[in-house]
Enzyme design. Structure first.
Site, mmCIF file in Angstrom:
data_model
loop_
_atom_site.group_PDB
_atom_site.id
_atom_site.type_symbol
_atom_site.label_atom_id
_atom_site.label_comp_id
_atom_site.label_asym_id
_atom_site.label_seq_id
_atom_site.Cartn_x
_atom_site.Cartn_y
_atom_site.Cartn_z
ATOM 1 N N LYS A 576 45.123 60.950 60.107
ATOM 2 C CA LYS A 576 45.374 62.488 60.434
ATOM 3 C C LYS A 576 46.961 62.962 60.880
ATOM 4 O O LYS A 576 46.999 63.443 61.577
ATOM 5 C CB LYS A 576 44.460 62.976 61.461
ATOM 6 C CG LYS A 576 42.878 62.743 61.101
ATOM 7 C CD LYS A 576 42.549 63.248 59.450
ATOM 8 C CE LYS A 576 42.797 64.603 59.245
ATOM 9 N NZ LYS A 576 42.578 64.907 57.857
ATOM 10 N N SER A 674 42.949 67.419 64.779
ATOM 11 C CA SER A 674 42.702 67.334 63.235
ATOM 12 C C SER A 674 41.757 66.357 63.054
ATOM 13 O O SER A 674 41.019 66.536 62.062
ATOM 14 C CB SER A 674 44.344 66.878 62.532
ATOM 15 O OG SER A 674 44.134 66.731 61.353
ATOM 16 N N TRP A 779 54.555 70.658 51.080
ATOM 17 C CA TRP A 779 55.371 70.117 49.747
ATOM 18 C C TRP A 779 54.455 69.452 48.756
ATOM 19 O O TRP A 779 53.563 68.713 49.334
ATOM 20 C CB TRP A 779 56.400 69.460 50.284
ATOM 21 C CG TRP A 779 57.729 70.285 50.854
ATOM 22 C CD1 TRP A 779 57.622 70.640 52.004
ATOM 23 C CD2 TRP A 779 58.797 70.776 50.339
ATOM 24 N NE1 TRP A 779 58.565 71.489 52.603
ATOM 25 C CE2 TRP A 779 59.659 71.432 51.340
ATOM 26 C CE3 TRP A 779 59.418 70.823 49.000
ATOM 27 C CZ2 TRP A 779 60.537 72.166 51.379
ATOM 28 C CZ3 TRP A 779 60.340 71.333 48.789
ATOM 29 C CH2 TRP A 779 61.201 72.253 49.949
ATOM 30 N N ARG A 797 43.925 71.259 55.113
ATOM 31 C CA ARG A 797 43.129 72.317 55.623
ATOM 32 C C ARG A 797 43.625 72.968 56.795
ATOM 33 O O ARG A 797 44.600 72.766 57.582
ATOM 34 C CB ARG A 797 41.852 71.768 56.239
ATOM 35 C CG ARG A 797 40.921 71.002 55.279
ATOM 36 C CD ARG A 797 39.607 70.737 55.939
ATOM 37 N NE ARG A 797 38.876 69.932 54.706
ATOM 38 C CZ ARG A 797 38.578 68.683 55.034
ATOM 39 N NH1 ARG A 797 39.254 67.930 55.974
ATOM 40 N NH2 ARG A 797 38.139 67.852 54.370
ATOM 41 N N LYS A 798 43.392 74.464 56.792
ATOM 42 C CA LYS A 798 43.927 75.237 57.960
ATOM 43 C C LYS A 798 42.799 75.524 58.910
ATOM 44 O O LYS A 798 41.848 75.702 58.476
ATOM 45 C CB LYS A 798 44.638 76.670 57.512
ATOM 46 C CG LYS A 798 45.645 76.435 56.445
ATOM 47 C CD LYS A 798 46.220 77.890 56.043
ATOM 48 C CE LYS A 798 47.236 77.600 55.238
ATOM 49 N NZ LYS A 798 47.891 79.047 54.487
ATOM 50 N N TYR A 799 42.991 75.145 60.210
ATOM 51 C CA TYR A 799 42.197 75.094 61.407
ATOM 52 C C TYR A 799 42.361 76.273 62.236
ATOM 53 O O TYR A 799 43.505 76.895 62.297
ATOM 54 C CB TYR A 799 42.214 73.932 61.992
ATOM 55 C CG TYR A 799 42.215 72.492 61.220
ATOM 56 C CD1 TYR A 799 41.191 72.327 60.398
ATOM 57 C CD2 TYR A 799 43.072 71.516 61.642
ATOM 58 C CE1 TYR A 799 41.208 71.218 59.783
ATOM 59 C CE2 TYR A 799 43.189 70.419 60.946
ATOM 60 C CZ TYR A 799 42.297 70.136 60.032
ATOM 61 O OH TYR A 799 42.138 69.081 59.367
#
Length: 846
Positions: A576, A674, A779, A797-799
């Site tokens: 992570k 994460s 990127w 992923r957006k947390y």
């Protein structure tokens, strides 16, 4: 006036008499003390044996009262000795050495390692702090060893008192050595002890005190006649009942110091302090452990002082293979007279070792391939076949690694089995040895497959491979369910009965296999597989070494195999931190190739950290292609859990000692969050049912599952600790820290630095190869027309934002760890990651 003078005269007379009486008393006391000091210590009855984990108890001396060998000691008040408390001490030895290069210190460590005893070394402090002795009310060490006992007795008062209280409280013993030199006093009292030392002596005729309590492996059944090596021996003398001699000797000549007593008197060179003086048991040596008997006493002292938690079993299994039966050129093979000698020797040895039986290894193709006399010898062997044990070689005695087809190899074995069945040779022993030990290590998988399918082999042995140095680091191992033992000698019968061989057999770990080519000897194949099963813990974790770094390994390795298929660098994680993105960027380079994907772990092989490791080097190399250009092609693998798995650096360095290491670091707070979110996405019930704050702040009374998630969230982020593990096995110049934050914001810059570190050519233009994807927020690879090719949906992923109080808690939690990382990176000369510089600027770190 006259009266006053008379009184004063009387007083002066009384004072003179008083002084005279005191002088006489002192002289008598000194004479009395000298009388007892000049006599050797008495052998005393042993105190109760400590608790034993080794099985087997030291028998008390036979009979009741014994005639004392020495004059009785002066009676003193005796202290109570605390029994060894196994529940409160770790079975670890603390060794204080003079320096990391000292010879005696290295010999001590060698015996500890050979005996599989855990230990920790420290440079002996004369002043300064002791190492930490306690951890959560548990003593970290069960025994203390001083290479130089003077470093112990001359400790400053604070540290000496600290160590003595520790030893007395937990029943921890001390072993110490005094090695005299040209500057040593000929006679002196050991500071703080009722014990006198007399040094730089020549001694002879070693005796073992049969009543010494510590004797276990050592048996006092004979005297070592003749002079002892060197003239730098020290003997001990005391009149205190706490000291029991263990080893005693005579002085070489009558020119010894007069106060040592009569020339024929025995003097103690090793003494056991029973702890009656100060409650601490000790064993003191008047020399080093180079002399063979000192090695035995040293191991016995460890066993006694640790309550048998650290000891060698008295049980020994000795297997001696008579190799190459029926093999050899004319004129070199066994004749009838040789077979008779073999049987005669076996009968003689059976009077000493019950059920002694030779183990004969055969290759049937060469039966009756000698002279007429040798063919008669072959027949006589078969006539007496039921008096021996048998194990198979190859039919034609060819080296198994030369066979690349398992079917052809198996057919060779079937021919040998057919020969055995036709001649009544047993075929169910479950044991075999490969000719020249070919294919056993480095592992030739075809050999193991054929062994199991044809013979049902469960145990084999190998002469000395793998070539781990020093030899005490060698271990057996298990491959494909077959147990491989490494402890192997090639000797002649007359050599076996020499004392040095007998003593080395005493130290062998439980099973010793001795290989003899057509010259005699063996015992106890009896239940060999079962015995191996009982001690398998010693042999499972063999380090896989690089076959190409050892000429002998290469000679017995398949020519179809090449070390060029091994990776030149590793991406070790941690998890992570962006390792998947780094992996994808690296594979864009035309000279860099990753491993083939695994059907189970996808782009990661996870070889060094788990059960895959036991599948062997062949299994590992099959994940890599043959390089088209060995000098310019760079192969690598990425397994993100390598970073914080403790066994990985040692294993990786054994196989890939020249590899370069990439570690990708981000803020450990973000890494922990994460990981938590990763587990939620994978439907981990603990992560789903607990907030992140609950996970990281859970106390020791929380559920096992919650603490496991907490550990996997927090532990990998203690970066400095894990990097130091890697730096034990790799040089600093082989390690490159990748800035995870910068990789996310400016990957081209980071990849340029990696290319320079690896030395890969040509330099690849990552500025043109990458494009920022607004939707993903990171990127990706640039395809034709400028289109991005990004990682899968599970990546990036957006947390939800982390709770401020949780971030504050973790920032404080990692504060000291990050400071350690700062110090380490400065020491290594590595640039600080962006996130670490930001932490420095936003806090009041000093």
């Amino acid at each position: 006036m006259g009266l006053w003078k008379l009184v004063r005269g009387v007083r002066q007379l009384e004072l003179h008499r008083l002084i005279l009486v005191l002088i006489v008393f002192c002289l008598l006391s000194m004479a009395f003390l000298a009388y007892f000091v000049s006599n050797s210590p008495k052998i005393k009855e042993a105190p109760p044996m400590p608790f034993s984990d080794c099985g087997g108890v030291v028998a008390a001396a036979a009979g009741g009262q014994r005639a004392p060998l020495f004059l009785p000691p002066f009676t003193v008040r005796q202290r109570t000795v605390k029994a060894v408390d196994n529940s409160r001490t770790e079975p670890v030895v603390l060794v204080f050495v003079e320096s990391i290069y000292s010879q005696l210190g290295q010999e001590i460590v060698a015996i500890l390692e050979s005996s599989r005893f855990r230990y920790h070394t420290e440079i002996a402090p004369s002043k300064g702090d002791m190492p930490t002795l306690m951890e959560r009310d548990i003593a970290r060490y069960a025994l203390v060893i001083y290479e130089n006992i003077l470093k112990y007795v001359n400790l400053d008062a604070w540290n000496r008192d600290l160590l003595d209280k520790y030893c007395a409280e937990f029943g921890v013993g001390i072993i110490g050595f005094f090695k005299a030199n040209e500057n040593s006093l000929l006679s002196a009292q050991l500071k703080g002890f009722p014990l006198f030392l007399h040094s730089n002596l020549g001694l002879r005729d070693y005796h073992i005190n049969p009543a010494a309590p510590l004797l276990y492996i050592t048996k006092p059944n004979e005297v070592e006649q003749g002079p002892l090596p060197g003239d730098d021996w020290t003997v001990f003398q005391s009149n205190h009942s706490t000291y029991e001699p263990v080893l005693l000797a005579l002085t070489k000549s009558s020119e010894a110091l007069a106060h040592l007593g009569p020339h024929r008197a025995l003097h103690a060179t090793v003494v056991q302090d029973l702890g009656l003086h100060d409650g601490i048991q000790r064993v003191l040596f008047g020399n080093n452990i180079s002399f063979w008997l000192h090695k035995l006493i040293f191991v016995d002292a460890i066993a006694y002082l640790t309550g048998k938690r650290l000891c060698l079993s008295l049980e020994r299994h000795l297997l001696v293979d008579v190799d190459d039966i029926f093999v050899g050129k004319e004129g070199t093979r066994m004749k009838v007279t040789d077979v008779k000698a073999l049987l005669s020797t076996q009968n003689k040895l059976q009077t000493l070792v019950p059920n002694f039986t030779f183990n004969l290894g055969f290759s049937g193709k060469f039966y009756h391939a000698g002279t007429e006399e040798e063919d008669e010898g072959d027949d006589m062997l078969l006539q007496h076949r039921h008096e021996f044990w048998w194990f198979p070689h190859m039919w034609s005695h060819m080296q198994p690694h030369l066979f690349h087809n398992v079917s052809v190899l198996a057919e060779q074995m079937r021919l040998n089995m057919q020969f055995a069945q036709e001649h009544g040779i047993p075929t169910d022993m479950g044991y075999a040895v490969a000719p020249h030990h070919s294919g056993v290590y480095p592992v030739h998988s075809q050999l193991y497959e054929a062994w199991k399918s044809v013979w049902g082999i469960t145990v084999t042995s190998t002469e000395e491979y793998p070539h781990l140095r020093p030899a005490r680091h060698r271990r057996g191992f298990i491959h494909r369910g077959i147990k491989v033992k490494h402890c192997h000698f090639t000797v002649k019968l007359d050599n076996l009965i020499q004392k040095n061989m007998k003593e080395s057999v005493r130290f062998c770990q439980e099973i010793k296999i001795i290989l003899i080519h057509l010259i005699l000897i063996d015992t106890a194949l009896l239940q060999l597989d079962q015995k191996y099963s009982n001690i398998v813990k010693y042999y499972w974790n063999l380090k896989k070494t690089n076959p190409c770094h050892d000429k002998r390994h290469k000679d017995i390795w398949s020519k179809e195999k090449t070390c060029d298929r091994l990776p030149k660098f590793l991406v070790i994680g941690p998890q992570k931190t962006g390792t998947s993105a780094l992996h994808s960027f690296l594979t864009l380079h035309p000279a860099i190739t990753s491993n083939f994907p695994s059907p189970v772990t996808f782009e990661e092989i996870q070889f060094f950290n788990g059960p895959n490791y036991h599948d062997g080097i062949d299994w590992y190399m099959d994940f890599f292609p043959f390089p088209s250009n060995v000098s310019t092609d760079f192969m690598f693998e990425k397994s993100a859990n390598y970073f914080d798995t403790e066994v990985v650096p040692k294993r990786a360095a054994a196989l890939l000692p020249r590899a370069k290491i990439l570690a990708l670091l981000i803020n450990p707070v973000d890494r922990a969050y994460s990981w938590y979110q990763h587990q939620r996405a994978h439907q981990d019930p603990v992560a789903i049912n607990h907030t992140f704050h609950e996970v990281v702040t859970a106390g020791p009374s929380a559920s096992k599952e919650l603490l496991t998630l907490q550990n996997r969230s927090l532990k990998p982020g203690t970066y400095a600790t894990h990097l130091e593990h890697w730096l034990v096995h790799y040089q600093a110049r082989q390690l490159h820290i990748v800035d995870g934050t910068l990789l996310r914001s400016n990957p081209a810059l980071v990849m340029d630095g990696i290319q320079q570190f690896l030395g890969v050519t040509p330099i690849f233009n990552y500025t043109q190869a990458l494009v920022f994807d607004e939707g993903k927020g990171f990127w990706c690879q640039r395809l034709e027309g400028g289109r991005p090719k990004c990682l899968g949906k599970s990546k990036g992923r957006k947390y939800p934002e982390m709770a401020p109080e949780t971030r504050a808690f973790l920032t404080e939690y990692y504060r000291e760890h990050n400071l350690e990382l700062l110090r380490l990176l400065n020491l290594l000369g590595q640039a600080l990651p962006t996130w670490l510089r930001e932490e420095l600027q936003s806090t009041s770190w000093s």
